[in-house]
Design a protein around this motif. Structure first.
Motif, short mmCIF file in Angstrom:
data_model
loop_
_atom_site.label_atom_id
_atom_site.label_comp_id
_atom_site.label_asym_id
_atom_site.label_seq_id
_atom_site.Cartn_x
_atom_site.Cartn_y
_atom_site.Cartn_z
N PRO A 1 -5.69 -3.45 10.30
CA PRO A 1 -4.31 -3.51 10.82
C PRO A 1 -3.27 -2.88 9.90
O PRO A 1 -2.16 -2.56 10.34
CB PRO A 1 -4.06 -5.01 10.94
N TRP A 2 -3.59 -2.72 8.62
CA TRP A 2 -2.70 -2.21 7.59
C TRP A 2 -1.48 -3.12 7.43
O TRP A 2 -1.46 -4.23 7.92
CB TRP A 2 -2.32 -0.74 7.85
N ASP A 3 -0.49 -2.68 6.69
CA ASP A 3 0.53 -3.62 6.20
C ASP A 3 1.47 -4.17 7.27
O ASP A 3 1.71 -5.38 7.32
CB ASP A 3 1.35 -2.99 5.06
N LYS A 4 1.99 -3.33 8.17
CA LYS A 4 2.98 -3.82 9.13
C LYS A 4 2.38 -4.83 10.09
O LYS A 4 2.96 -5.88 10.34
CB LYS A 4 3.60 -2.64 9.90
N ALA B 1 2.76 -9.14 10.75
CA ALA B 1 3.17 -9.65 12.06
C ALA B 1 2.21 -10.71 12.60
O ALA B 1 2.52 -11.38 13.58
CB ALA B 1 3.27 -8.50 13.06
N MET B 2 1.04 -10.89 11.95
CA MET B 2 0.06 -11.86 12.42
C MET B 2 0.19 -13.17 11.66
O MET B 2 0.09 -13.19 10.43
CB MET B 2 -1.36 -11.29 12.25
N ASP C 1 -1.81 -15.63 11.53
CA ASP C 1 -3.06 -16.16 10.96
C ASP C 1 -3.74 -15.14 10.04
O ASP C 1 -4.96 -15.11 9.91
CB ASP C 1 -4.02 -16.59 12.07
N PHE C 2 -2.92 -14.31 9.40
CA PHE C 2 -3.46 -13.24 8.54
C PHE C 2 -2.49 -13.04 7.39
O PHE C 2 -1.29 -12.90 7.59
CB PHE C 2 -3.57 -11.96 9.38
N GLY C 3 -3.00 -13.07 6.14
CA GLY C 3 -2.13 -12.89 4.97
C GLY C 3 -1.54 -11.49 4.90
O GLY C 3 -2.18 -10.52 5.30
N ASP C 4 -0.34 -11.39 4.36
CA ASP C 4 0.37 -10.10 4.31
C ASP C 4 -0.42 -9.01 3.61
O ASP C 4 -0.36 -7.84 3.98
CB ASP C 4 1.73 -10.26 3.61
N GLU C 5 -1.16 -9.37 2.56
CA GLU C 5 -1.89 -8.38 1.77
C GLU C 5 -3.39 -8.37 2.06
O GLU C 5 -4.14 -7.62 1.43
CB GLU C 5 -1.67 -8.66 0.27
N GLU C 6 -3.83 -9.19 3.00
CA GLU C 6 -5.27 -9.34 3.20
C GLU C 6 -5.93 -8.11 3.82
O GLU C 6 -7.15 -7.94 3.72
CB GLU C 6 -5.56 -10.57 4.05
#
Length: 314
Positions: free
Chosen positions: A248-251, A255-256, A258-263
């Motif tokens: 998904p990359w950073d943006k 926006a998710m 259930d997903f960490g910003d840097e994961e």
């Protein structure tokens, strides 16, 4: 029953959800939740996690679990009246009381057979009767093997059509250090460009921005090389002609919920799938699709073999 306790353990997982732990003697393990029929963990003999599971994954029905290997059925994507990627990944599966023989996993002692069938709730949104049997197995060498059998059990004479994917999240050290071999020169549909069709130009796939592609008529073997860990994942598949590659990359990561910003830096989805040409089953007919994944030292794979010339080992 002594051997049963060594290789297969039924217990409670996060939020009290039922799960099964598979173990092999050398230390390999895998975990499967009955919720979603979903593999959430696969570890090697050094107890290193090989699948990505988000630290923000929500183990709370009806939300799908973010990571591991969600099952996308009866659709991959978001095209029909069904929820995205279908309903199999957020339904409660049962342990199959009468599993069919599975010759491809003859050497596996650590395995579980699950089953999902239509419910009144599903029939309202997808009016077909089906039996979906899933075997998750861990080989003595630590390979993770998933075999799906889907049968049309309609009594009204109607066929049904579906698409499918094993939405596998691989754990990687750094997405910028990863390359995927085996998809070179192939045609793909780009989900970021309205599924327009293109031809892959690169030598191997590398990653520096969001990717969401469906590769068509792919080989039975794909290699995912993690240079920093000197590890290669080998994905072998049968009955699944397509392969989805997603990050998904950073943006989109931000926006998710259930997903960490840097994961996004530490995961890559490479999925055995059947998307371009849906599968149609008449009543009584059965489809079978398999995926096996193994983790090997990179020197074994990179530069030594051509993934397109390796046959699927049954």
């Amino acid at each position: 029953m002594a051997s049963e306790s060594v290789y297969v353990e039924h217990c409670k997982g996060i939020n009290g959800l039922d799960k099964i732990i598979l173990r092999e003697n050398r230390g390999f393990s895998a975990e499967v939740y009955l919720y979603g029929g979903q593999v959430t963990s696969w570890k090697n003999e050094r107890r290193e996690q090989l699948l990505f599971l988000s630290s923000k994954a929500i183990f709370q029905p009806p939300k799908p679990i973010r990571g591991g290997i969600p099952i996308c059925f009866p659709q991959f994507g978001n095209m029909d009246s069904l929820e995205q990627h279908g309903f199999a990944r957020n339904r409660l599966w049962s342990v199959d009381p009468d599993p069919p023989p599975c010759s491809s996993h003859a050497s596996a002692r650590a395995f579980v057979d699950l089953i999902l069938t239509h419910s009144e709730e599903e029939l309202k949104i997808w009016p077909h009767r089906f039996e979906y049997r899933l075997r998750v197995a861990l080989s003595p060498a630590g390979d993770l093997m998933l075999t799906s059998r889907i049968r049309n059990t309609n009594t009204d004479g109607k066929s049904f059509t579906f698409t499918f994917a094993y939405h596998t999240y691989f754990s990687v050290s750094d997405i910028s250090e990863v390359r995927v071999e085996g998809l070179e020169t192939l045609d793909y549909l780009d989900n970021l460009q309205n599924r327009e069709r293109f031809t892959e130009q690169g030598d191997a796939l590398t990653f520096e921005s969001e990717v969401d592609k469906i590769y068509l008529s792919t080989p039975t073997k794909i290699a995912i090389l993690d240079h920093e860990r000197k590890r290669t994942f080998e994905l072998r598949k049968d009955g699944l002609p397509d392969a989805v590659v997603w990050n998904p990359w950073d943006k989109k990561a931000k926006a998710m919920a259930d997903f960490g910003d840097e994961e996004y830096k530490h995961m890559l989805c490479v999925e055995a799938a059947c998307v371009e040409k849906p599968i149609t089953l008449k009543p009584g007919e059965e489809w079978k699709g398999r995926q096996e994944i193994s983790a090997v030292p990179s020197s074994y794979c990179s530069g030594h073999i051509d993934p397109r010339r390796v046959n699927f080992t049954g």
